[in-house]
Design a protein around this motif. Sequence first.
Motif, PDB file in Angstrom:
ATOM      1  N   ALA A   2       0.835  -1.193   0.000  1.00  0.00           N
ATOM      2  CA  ALA A   2       0.000   0.000   0.000  1.00  0.00           C
ATOM      3  C   ALA A   2       0.872   1.246   0.000  1.00  0.00           C
ATOM      4  CB  ALA A   2      -0.918  -0.009   1.217  1.00  0.00           C
ATOM      5  N   ARG A   3       0.399   2.291  -0.642  1.00  0.00           N
ATOM      6  CA  ARG A   3       1.208   3.491  -0.877  1.00  0.00           C
ATOM      7  C   ARG A   3       1.499   4.292   0.391  1.00  0.00           C
ATOM      8  NH1 ARG A   3      -2.149   6.113  -5.669  1.00  0.00           N
ATOM      9  NH2 ARG A   3      -0.423   7.617  -5.811  1.00  0.00           N
ATOM     10  N   LEU A   4       0.695   4.103   1.436  1.00  0.00           N
ATOM     11  CA  LEU A   4       0.919   4.829   2.698  1.00  0.00           C
ATOM     12  C   LEU A   4       1.160   3.878   3.862  1.00  0.00           C
ATOM     13  CD1 LEU A   4      -1.704   7.737   2.492  1.00  0.00           C
ATOM     14  CD2 LEU A   4       0.706   7.758   1.813  1.00  0.00           C
ATOM     15  N   PHE A  26      -6.742   7.403   2.347  1.00  0.00           N
ATOM     16  CA  PHE A  26      -5.541   7.124   3.137  1.00  0.00           C
ATOM     17  C   PHE A  26      -5.648   5.765   3.841  1.00  0.00           C
ATOM     18  CE2 PHE A  26      -3.105  11.305   4.028  1.00  0.00           C
ATOM     19  CZ  PHE A  26      -3.266  11.712   2.707  1.00  0.00           C
ATOM     20  N   ILE A  27      -6.820   5.496   4.422  1.00  0.00           N
ATOM     21  CA  ILE A  27      -7.024   4.211   5.099  1.00  0.00           C
ATOM     22  C   ILE A  27      -6.883   3.062   4.097  1.00  0.00           C
ATOM     23  CG2 ILE A  27      -8.761   2.740   6.211  1.00  0.00           C
ATOM     24  CD1 ILE A  27      -7.732   4.714   8.201  1.00  0.00           C
ATOM     25  N   GLU A  28      -7.475   3.227   2.922  1.00  0.00           N
ATOM     26  CA  GLU A  28      -7.382   2.191   1.880  1.00  0.00           C
ATOM     27  C   GLU A  28      -5.936   1.924   1.484  1.00  0.00           C
ATOM     28  OE1 GLU A  28      -9.753   3.816  -1.240  1.00  0.00           O
ATOM     29  OE2 GLU A  28     -11.672   3.258  -0.296  1.00  0.00           O
ATOM     30  N   GLU A  29      -5.085   2.955   1.596  1.00  0.00           N
ATOM     31  CA  GLU A  29      -3.690   2.820   1.189  1.00  0.00           C
ATOM     32  C   GLU A  29      -2.748   2.521   2.358  1.00  0.00           C
ATOM     33  OE1 GLU A  29      -2.406   2.568  -1.717  1.00  0.00           O
ATOM     34  OE2 GLU A  29      -4.196   2.989  -2.907  1.00  0.00           O
ATOM     35  N   GLY A  30      -3.317   2.109   3.507  1.00  0.00           N
ATOM     36  CA  GLY A  30      -2.491   1.582   4.584  1.00  0.00           C
ATOM     37  C   GLY A  30      -2.121   2.533   5.701  1.00  0.00           C
ATOM     38  N   ASN A  53      -7.923   1.562  12.291  1.00  0.00           N
ATOM     39  CA  ASN A  53      -6.806   2.420  11.900  1.00  0.00           C
ATOM     40  C   ASN A  53      -7.183   3.900  11.853  1.00  0.00           C
ATOM     41  OD1 ASN A  53      -4.894   0.387  11.713  1.00  0.00           O
ATOM     42  ND2 ASN A  53      -5.476  -0.115   9.618  1.00  0.00           N
ATOM     43  N   ALA A  54      -8.341   4.243  12.412  1.00  0.00           N
ATOM     44  CA  ALA A  54      -8.775   5.647  12.461  1.00  0.00           C
ATOM     45  C   ALA A  54      -9.269   5.992  13.855  1.00  0.00           C
ATOM     46  CB  ALA A  54      -9.885   5.893  11.443  1.00  0.00           C
ATOM     47  N   ILE A  55      -8.939   7.195  14.300  1.00  0.00           N
ATOM     48  CA  ILE A  55      -9.529   7.735  15.528  1.00  0.00           C
ATOM     49  C   ILE A  55      -9.996   9.159  15.232  1.00  0.00           C
ATOM     50  CG2 ILE A  55      -8.111   6.352  17.088  1.00  0.00           C
ATOM     51  CD1 ILE A  55      -6.489   8.960  17.663  1.00  0.00           C
ATOM     52  N   PRO A 212     -14.819  14.611  -5.162  1.00  0.00           N
ATOM     53  CA  PRO A 212     -13.824  14.719  -4.081  1.00  0.00           C
ATOM     54  C   PRO A 212     -12.654  13.748  -4.246  1.00  0.00           C
ATOM     55  CG  PRO A 212     -16.024  14.816  -3.159  1.00  0.00           C
ATOM     56  CD  PRO A 212     -16.191  14.492  -4.619  1.00  0.00           C
ATOM     57  N   GLU A 213     -12.936  12.548  -4.745  1.00  0.00           N
ATOM     58  CA  GLU A 213     -11.896  11.537  -4.897  1.00  0.00           C
ATOM     59  C   GLU A 213     -10.807  11.966  -5.872  1.00  0.00           C
ATOM     60  OE1 GLU A 213     -15.396   9.965  -3.122  1.00  0.00           O
ATOM     61  OE2 GLU A 213     -15.181  10.966  -5.063  1.00  0.00           O
ATOM     62  N   GLU A 214     -11.159  12.841  -6.805  1.00  0.00           N
ATOM     63  CA  GLU A 214     -10.160  13.309  -7.763  1.00  0.00           C
ATOM     64  C   GLU A 214      -9.133  14.222  -7.094  1.00  0.00           C
ATOM     65  OE1 GLU A 214     -12.017  13.474 -12.095  1.00  0.00           O
ATOM     66  OE2 GLU A 214     -13.336  14.480 -10.662  1.00  0.00           O
ATOM     67  N   VAL A 215      -9.560  14.939  -6.073  1.00  0.00           N
ATOM     68  CA  VAL A 215      -8.621  15.724  -5.259  1.00  0.00           C
ATOM     69  C   VAL A 215      -7.836  14.788  -4.345  1.00  0.00           C
ATOM     70  CG1 VAL A 215      -8.359  17.640  -3.649  1.00  0.00           C
ATOM     71  CG2 VAL A 215     -10.192  17.698  -5.351  1.00  0.00           C
ATOM     72  N   SER A 216      -8.532  13.806  -3.779  1.00  0.00           N
ATOM     73  CA  SER A 216      -7.877  12.858  -2.865  1.00  0.00           C
ATOM     74  C   SER A 216      -6.734  12.113  -3.535  1.00  0.00           C
ATOM     75  CB  SER A 216      -8.902  11.853  -2.330  1.00  0.00           C
ATOM     76  OG  SER A 216      -9.878  12.489  -1.552  1.00  0.00           O
ATOM     77  N   ASN A 217      -6.887  11.785  -4.809  1.00  0.00           N
ATOM     78  CA  ASN A 217      -5.812  11.088  -5.525  1.00  0.00           C
ATOM     79  C   ASN A 217      -4.538  11.928  -5.569  1.00  0.00           C
ATOM     80  OD1 ASN A 217      -7.286   8.770  -6.082  1.00  0.00           O
ATOM     81  ND2 ASN A 217      -8.132   9.601  -7.976  1.00  0.00           N
TER      82      ASN A 217
END
Length: 244
Positions: A2-4, A26-30, A53-55, A212-217
């Motif tokens: 994963a990228r992160l 971010f969660i999806e990428e580790g 993995n989130a708080i 929004p996902e296009e900014v997230s990428n």
Amino acid sequence: MARLEGKVAIITGSAQGMGAAHAKKFIEEGAKVVLTDLNEEKGNAFAAELGENAIFVKQNVANEEDWKNVVAKAEEAFGPVNVLVNNAGITMAKSITDTSVEDYRKIVEINQVSVFLGIKSVVSSMEKAGQGTIVNISSLNGLVGGAVGYTDTKFAVRGITKAAALELAPKNIRVNSVHPGVIATPMVVQEDTKAAVEAFSKMIPMGRVAEPEEVSNLVLYLASEESSYSTGSEFIVDGGMSAR
């Protein structure tokens, strides 16, 4: 891989909208992610949805003590912080003559002072981690004119990005700004603004607003090691608006 993987990130204003999209990516990428927002109910619910993995930490981004608390909670839960996304912000669409000093100071505190505080607060933690990357969410209006207050503060985000990038490069901390155009967040596409947004989208060279996902990428790229030689730079995601 994963990228992160192995990254610990703080994302402000992430209970909903663009910040929530960044957190999900971010969660999806580790990554392990600390969500912050004033909306405690939505923030806690979203953190629970994202899993272990989130708080969530309630935060007023213009308050220095709140920043200290967020960084402490991040380190306690996950370890030193590698990534900060300064996403929280507000808009204001008033003329100069209709803008009170209180209005102006509020938008400066939330859009500009918060970015300064965020950068200042994570430096020590990133030094412990051995490296870090800070992504400041500015706007297309950090490059071209728009409403008073909003434009001013988004230009300021662009400026502090460059100043911080120069100062923090020797510490192996990168700082970049992202400049979105019109994004299909709940605030933008609600019923009372939907028609205006659709009309405006016809002026965008690509003929549509962004998801929004296009900014997230793009934020993901800047948070990852793929952008390891990028600092002090402006990254634009506006469908071609600034190319006019």
